[in-house]
Enzyme design. Sequence first.
Site, PDB file in Angstrom:
ATOM      1  N   CYS A 131       0.764  -1.483  -0.102  1.00  0.00           N
ATOM      2  CA  CYS A 131      -0.009   0.034   0.371  1.00  0.00           C
ATOM      3  C   CYS A 131       0.600   1.226   0.044  1.00  0.00           C
ATOM      4  O   CYS A 131       1.503   1.488  -0.914  1.00  0.00           O
ATOM      5  CB  CYS A 131      -1.269  -0.103   1.440  1.00  0.00           C
ATOM      6  SG  CYS A 131      -2.529   1.527   1.114  1.00  0.00           S
ATOM      7  N   HIS A 187      -3.835  -5.134   0.591  1.00  0.00           N
ATOM      8  CA  HIS A 187      -3.087  -5.867   1.485  1.00  0.00           C
ATOM      9  C   HIS A 187      -3.295  -7.199   2.071  1.00  0.00           C
ATOM     10  O   HIS A 187      -4.157  -7.512   2.473  1.00  0.00           O
ATOM     11  CB  HIS A 187      -4.437  -4.624   2.884  1.00  0.00           C
ATOM     12  CG  HIS A 187      -3.799  -3.568   2.844  1.00  0.00           C
ATOM     13  ND1 HIS A 187      -2.614  -2.718   3.682  1.00  0.00           N
ATOM     14  CD2 HIS A 187      -4.380  -2.062   2.508  1.00  0.00           C
ATOM     15  CE1 HIS A 187      -2.799  -1.403   2.936  1.00  0.00           C
ATOM     16  NE2 HIS A 187      -3.204  -1.441   3.190  1.00  0.00           N
ATOM     17  N   GLU A 189      -2.498  -8.392   4.330  1.00  0.00           N
ATOM     18  CA  GLU A 189      -2.030  -8.810   5.601  1.00  0.00           C
ATOM     19  C   GLU A 189      -2.981  -8.370   6.510  1.00  0.00           C
ATOM     20  O   GLU A 189      -3.373  -8.378   7.705  1.00  0.00           O
ATOM     21  CB  GLU A 189      -0.697  -7.820   6.288  1.00  0.00           C
ATOM     22  CG  GLU A 189      -1.239  -6.522   6.568  1.00  0.00           C
ATOM     23  CD  GLU A 189      -1.535  -5.741   5.479  1.00  0.00           C
ATOM     24  OE1 GLU A 189      -0.962  -3.816   5.609  1.00  0.00           O
ATOM     25  OE2 GLU A 189      -0.790  -6.475   4.193  1.00  0.00           O
TER      26      GLU A 189
END
Length: 226
Positions: free
Chosen positions: A94, A172, A174
Amino acid sequence: MKIGILQTGYAPDPVVETSGDYPAMFARLLDGHGFDFQTWEVVDNQFPDGPDDADAWLITGSRHGVYEDHAWLPPLEALIRQIRDSGKPMVGVCFGHQIIAQALGGKVEKFQGGWATGRQTYDMGGAPVQLNAWHQDQVVQRPEGARVLASNDFCENAMLAYGDNILTIQPHPEFTATVIGGLLDYRAKGVVPDDLIARATENLTQPVDNAALGQKMAAVLKGEKI
């Protein structure tokens, strides 16, 4: 193997309470690969001495824009170029994806098409990949030599590679459903359009390919060629 995490922002406190801050999210995503992690909070001007302070590097997301006027951004861009020149592996997600592009000669701006929020589908080498996204800024001009690994109609430069050892990702891997739910609760209202909030909320329970992208990130950090 030591992974240096360059933390460029902080998650909202309620998200931290349930999921930890960004370094903890990446540690979970990359668990099982034998990595040790050290975090430098570059957002607070805490920097490593140089590329040799870790075996590989990871740059997190942030609520900041890479084009904003912050004292820590020029030294971060300089460090990115030093890491590139050192040949050490580097991954950016990002904001990390965007600041690497900017540091290497690309252009990032607030995208006129608006926000990508929640689960998105990307074309990665002809195969669909689903990942959570949370961004309005985009890489709108790639640095010379950057290769596109994944994209969709909204985000042309969703995943980029530089040479054999730098991988950057706009969405993302994560971010779990819990993280996206927290962002919808604590950062979206009044910022993200209501229809996008509703769509992201509806898709919270849909599967995403975080594990597969985590494996790809781990391989790059270990020194496998992209």
